[in-house]
Structures are given as structure tokens and as C-alpha cells.
Write an enzyme that holds these catalytic residues in place. Structure first.
Site, PDB file in Angstrom:
ATOM      1  N   HIS A 176      26.319  12.053  28.149  1.00 35.05           N
ATOM      2  CA  HIS A 176      27.941  12.204  28.502  1.00 35.05           C
ATOM      3  C   HIS A 176      28.092  13.655  28.221  1.00 35.05           C
ATOM      4  O   HIS A 176      27.692  14.474  27.449  1.00 35.05           O
ATOM      5  CB  HIS A 176      28.772  11.597  27.457  1.00 35.05           C
ATOM      6  CG  HIS A 176      29.168   9.880  27.630  1.00 35.05           C
ATOM      7  ND1 HIS A 176      29.365   9.236  26.758  1.00 35.05           N
ATOM      8  CD2 HIS A 176      29.557   9.335  28.855  1.00 35.05           C
ATOM      9  CE1 HIS A 176      29.895   7.983  27.240  1.00 35.05           C
ATOM     10  NE2 HIS A 176      29.720   8.209  28.465  1.00 35.05           N
TER      11      HIS A 176
ATOM     12  N   CYS B  32      33.508  11.401  20.162  1.00 31.53           N
ATOM     13  CA  CYS B  32      33.478  10.057  20.814  1.00 31.53           C
ATOM     14  C   CYS B  32      34.493   9.130  20.288  1.00 31.53           C
ATOM     15  O   CYS B  32      34.896   8.246  20.742  1.00 31.53           O
ATOM     16  CB  CYS B  32      32.153   9.513  20.788  1.00 31.53           C
ATOM     17  SG  CYS B  32      30.863  10.515  21.422  1.00 31.53           S
TER      18      CYS B  32
END
Ligand SMILES: CN(C)C(=N)NCCC[C@H](N)C(=O)O
Length: 330
Positions: free
Chosen positions: A175, A269
């Protein structure tokens, strides 16, 4: 005698975050190189680490809202992947892996129940703020492992921002927010090795003063950092990076996120930035300003009647946004 330039005075900006407690957190499948179902996390410890992160954000003056965790969705704690938020527009994520797809409806319900009007479910694979970060007015969009490059026109149009495509090339950094962090309006940090050559050139041109992070700090998830412009929360394994941040005038806070990292996610996150999304009907209601306690009753539970039909496109999506594609340039 040499004179060193003084680090700039950094002013923190009060932020509004969404988090989700790791009530059902687990590692039962492996969808990234960090996950090993043979080495499951201790959920109690994960909850303590998550709670310390939440409490620190609140102590620093930020507002933290909570989504209700759902059984069967062990990665729902990673709220950064719930959506991409720009102003009051919410592009709810569509996940690449079936194991996470149930999170889409859960998070979409949360936004609708809070009264957000411009809510759209991404039509193509798009993993929210895991892969989309606002920097200097542009939306940086990572792709290569999760978010599909083909999703970028929808993202730019709906969120009304120019998009800069960045190709991720190292599966450990699957990511964008594992490899790149926005520290302040004018300052970003990243590990160049996570990006294609064209992406590295584009980043160097856009951010000539960026803090370039060492691979060891990136591998300790040091780039998975939450910043309010002054305070930077980052994993305890990235102590060397913390020193460098101090040298640039930031206030680093090392947080232990070891159990959460077993699923391949760090502090950032666990946190969705609700950028400027402050004028929602919910917020204008009396008593709507406080930080939520753990496991609150969902405000105005709108679980019924919000099926996919409610996920309509905003009428005023911008048609003149630009998708900057360094990897496709001649
Ligand atoms: C910075 N990262 C990686 C995130 N934004 N999200 C973490 C997601 C972890 C989850 N097990 C997964 O593989 O999807």
C-alpha cells in the site's frame, strides 16, 4: 564555525480520525507478505496497543470517532483502508481480496449513518487511504498490488482532485502508506525503493525537499506514520527515523504496534483521516463533538435500507481533473 539552519517551528493541526477497535482482529489468511496464520497475534495485546494509539491521539487534541467492529472481518481494524476522504466526499473502498470485501458495506453504513451525503462505493478495486494520500492539493495514488490503476479516473472525478499515479514495485510495501507519508503541508517522507523508476522521478520533481527514508526504517513500518503537522506517531522499530524527524522540527512519538503489524498494518493503517469533513449534520447536533468511548452504540443505526442502491454517484463529479501517469509517459 558552521551555522546550522534551525528546524522550522511546526504547528499541529487538530485532526478528525476514524478508528475501529480490533475486537475480532486475527491473522487467519495471508494476503500480504507480513501475514502468517501460523503466528497469530495476541488479540488482548493488540487491543492494548490499539487503545494506546487511540488515547495518544486524543491526548494530542484530536477527535477520534469509532466504527463498530464486525465478526468475520479480522482486518477491519485497519480503518485507513475504509475509504478515501476529500472534503465532504467519501469514496468507500472496494477491496481486492474477498476476505476484506465485507468491510465495504460496514464502513459505507457508518458514513451514511453519520449523515455524509456525498458517499459513493468505488466501482473498481480501490483500497482507500492505504493507497491514496493528499499532498499539496494533489491526490497521490499508489497501485501495483491492491488499488487498480483503472480506478484512478473515478477517484479523481468523484473527489475532484488531480491524481498522480505511483507504481509500487516491492510486495512488502503493498500500500502507498507503507512507503510514503505526508508529514505537513510542505513536507513528505518516503522510501524510494518502493516505487518504479518513473514514480521515483516524479516524486523527486514534486517533493525536492522530501525526507528520504532508509530501507531499514521503511521495513520497520516507519513510514506508516500518523502526522498532525507536528506530532508524528510511528512504530517503535523506527527509532532512527524518529531522530531524523526531530532534526526537521517534528515531535516523534514511538508507539508499539507489534501485534497489529503481524497482519501487515501499522499505526497509520489503524486511522482514517476525515479530511476537512467537519460540517456533517452529525457534527452539528448537540453533544456531537466529543471523542467516542470504546464500543459506543452506533449513532442512528441505519443498518436497514442502505443497500447498494443508495450508493449513487455524486451529480457534480469533476470532468476536468487530470491523471498524471509517470509510468506511461514517453
Ligand atoms: C499500511 N497498510 C498496509 C494499510 N493501509 N493497511 C493494512 C492492511 C492489512 C491487511 N491485513 C491487508 O493485507 O489488507
Amino acid at each position: 564555525m558552521t551555522t546550522q539552519a534551525a528546524a522550522p517551528m511546526r504547528i499541529p493541526r487538530p485532526c478528525h480520525f476514524l478508528m475501529c477497535p480490533p475486537t475480532y482482529f486475527d491473522v487467519r489468511y495471508a494476503i500480504n507478505p507480513w501475514m502468517d496464520p501460523g503466528d497469530p497475534p495476541d488479540r488482548r495485546v493488540a487491543m492494548e496497543q490499539w487503545e494506546r494509539l487511540r488515547a495518544l491521539l486524543v491526548d494530542l487534541g484530536h477527535r477520534v470517532e469509532l466504527a463498530e467492529p464486525e465478526p468475520g472481518l479480522p482486518d477491519m481494524v485497519f480503518a485507513a483502508n475504509a475509504a478515501t476522504v476529500v472534503d465532504d466526499r467519501i469514496l468507500v473502498s472496494s477491496f481486492r481480496h474477498p476476505e476484506r470485501r465485507g468491510e465495504t458495506a460496514a464502513y459505507e453504513r457508518w458514513f451514511r449513518a453519520r449523515g455524509y451525503r456525498q458517499v459513493r462505493r468505488a466501482g473498481r478495486t480501490n483500497e482507500g487511504q492505504g493507497d491514496h494520500l493528499l499532498a499539496g492539493g494533489r491526490l497521490l495514488a499508489g497501485h501495483g498490488f491492491r488499488t487498480e490503476r483503472e480506478s484512478h479516473p473515478e477517484t479523481g472525478g468523484f473527489l475532484r482532485r488531480d491524481v498522480v499515479e505511483l507504481t509500487l514495485v516491492d510486495a512488502r510495501f503493498y500500500h502507498l502508506d507503507t512507503a510514503f507519508a505526508v508529514l505537513a503541508e510542505d513536507t513528505v517522507m518516503y522510501w524510494p525503493g518502493a516505487f518504479s523508476a518513473a514514480g521515483r522521478r516524479r516524486l523527486a520533481a514534486l517533493f525536492p525537499d522530501a525526507l528520504l527514508v532508509e530501507e531499514a526504517d521503511a521495513a520497520a513500518f516507519g513510514l506508516n506514520a500518523v502526522s498532525d503537522g507536528r506530532n508524528v506517531l510511528l512504530p517503535s522499530g523506527a527509532a532512527a527515523l524518529a531522530d531524523r524527524l526531530r532534526g526537521r522540527g517534528f515531535e516523534p512519538h514511538l508507539v508499539d504496534a507489534g501485534e497489529l503489524m503481524k497482519a501487515g498494518g501499522g499505526p497509520k493503517c489503524c486511522v482514517l483521516h476525515l479530511h476537512h469533513a467537519s460540517a456533517t449534520p452529525w457534527e452539528r447536533r448537540p453533544n456531537g463533538h466529543g471523542n467516542q468511548r470504546l464500543h459506543p452504540a452506533p449513532a442512528g443505526s441505519a443498518r436497514s435500507g442502505l443497500g447498494p442502491a443508495a450508493a449513487t454517484a455524486a451529480p457534480d463529479a469533476r470532468a476536468d481533473f487530470r491523471v498524471d501517469r509517470p509510468d506511461r509517459a514517453a
